[in-house]
Design an enzyme around this catalytic site. Sequence first.
Site, short mmCIF file in Angstrom:
data_model
loop_
_atom_site.label_atom_id
_atom_site.label_comp_id
_atom_site.label_asym_id
_atom_site.label_seq_id
_atom_site.Cartn_x
_atom_site.Cartn_y
_atom_site.Cartn_z
N ASP A 78 1.02 -2.98 37.34
CA ASP A 78 0.47 -1.84 37.27
C ASP A 78 1.26 -1.06 35.98
O ASP A 78 2.05 -1.33 35.82
CB ASP A 78 0.45 -0.84 38.59
N GLU A 140 4.14 -0.65 41.65
CA GLU A 140 5.46 -0.16 41.40
C GLU A 140 5.98 1.01 40.92
O GLU A 140 6.87 1.74 41.20
CB GLU A 140 6.26 -1.41 40.12
#
Length: 376
Positions: A78, A140
Site C-alpha cells: 500500500d 502497512e
Amino acid sequence: MINEKRISEVFAELAAIDSPSLQERELADTLKAKFAEIGVPFTEDQTQEQTGSNAGNLFAQIPGSLAGNPVLFAAHMDTVEPAKGKKAVFHNDGTVTSDGTTVLGADDLAGVTAIYEAVRHLIETKTPHRLIEILISVGEELYCKGANAFDYSQVQAKEAYVLDLSGAIGAAAYAAPTLISFAAKIQGKAAHAGFHPEDGINSIQAAADAIAKLPQGHVGENTTANIGKISGGSGTNIVSESCRVEGEIRSLNHEKAMELLETYHRTFQKAAESVHASLVWEEKLNIHAYETPLTGDAARHYENAVKKEGLTAAFEKTFGGSDNNVFAQHGIEGLVIATSMNQVHSCSEYTRIPEIAQVARIVSNLAVLQENAHHS
C-alpha cells in the site's frame, strides 16, 4: 548481473498501479503474476475481513540449497494518499519522481522491486542460496494491519529484513517505538452561556485544565507525547456539552509509554471529576516497541552484505513503526533497511534506480550468506 533497465521497467509498472491502503487488489494480482513467471508462486491469505482490504497478504517460500538459517524479506503493497493516477517520471540523473500531483510510491515499491530483482537474479544465475521467505503485506501504512493479521506459524525464518526505510543505502533501523493513540471524551452539560451559565458544565474548560497539566513534546530522551486534535461545543452562546481530545504517545521503551498513557488517563479523569463531568476514555496500542540486538545474526549478516557492496552499515533507532514491530512480537529478529525512498508521504517523493540496484545486490548477498561467513 542485477539489471538496472529491468528495475526501471518493473518499478514504472508497479508505480502506475493505484494501491492506496486497503485497495491493493490490482497490485496483488500483478505481483502474483510477475513472481509466478520467474517460478515463485505466492499464496494469498484470507485476512480481508480482519484488515478491511480488498486483498490478502502475499507469502512465498523459495527452497534453498545452502545450509544456513532461513531468511525473510518483507515489503508492503500500500501507499499513502494522494495516490490515484500516480506514475514514475524518469530524469537523466537516475532520479525518479512522480509528476508532482501524487506520491511516487517508492514507499514501498522500491522495496518490492528490489526483492523481485534480487530473487530473479538468484534464480536466473542458479546461485545457491538459503531458504528465502517473502512477505508482502497490505495496510502497512495503517499501523501494520496486514502484518498484524498474518499467520506466522508458516514462517520458518527467525531473521528478517524489512525494505522500508529512508536514508542512505547501508542504513538500518534496529529499534522502533511503541505507538499508542488515545481519545478523551469529556461529557459536561449544556446551558445558555448568557442567561444561566452556572447550570452548565463546560467540557472544554475541563479538557483545557487537563491539557495544561500534561507534558507534551519530548518527555524524556526516548519518549514523545502529542495532543493533535480537539473538538467540541455547539455554539458561542452555549456552555459546551462535550469535548473530544485526541493524541498519541511514542516511546522506545514500552513500559514508559504505558506509564505515560496512565498519567494522561488519570489527569483527564481528575479534570472531568473536578467539575462533575464524565469521561469516556479510548486507547489503542498500535505497535509495540522492539530493539534488535546488534550482536545477533540479522545485524552481523547485514553488515557483511553491505560491506560486499563497498558500503558501511549504519545502525540507527527510528521513531516510526513498520511491519518489523510485528515480526519482533513473533520472535523474528529483524532490521528495517534503507531502500531508496526519499521525502516519503509527500508529492516530492523520489527514488534512484542505481540505489534500488544496490539494495537488490544487498538482498541477494543476504540470501547467499553462509552461516559461517562472519568467521572468515
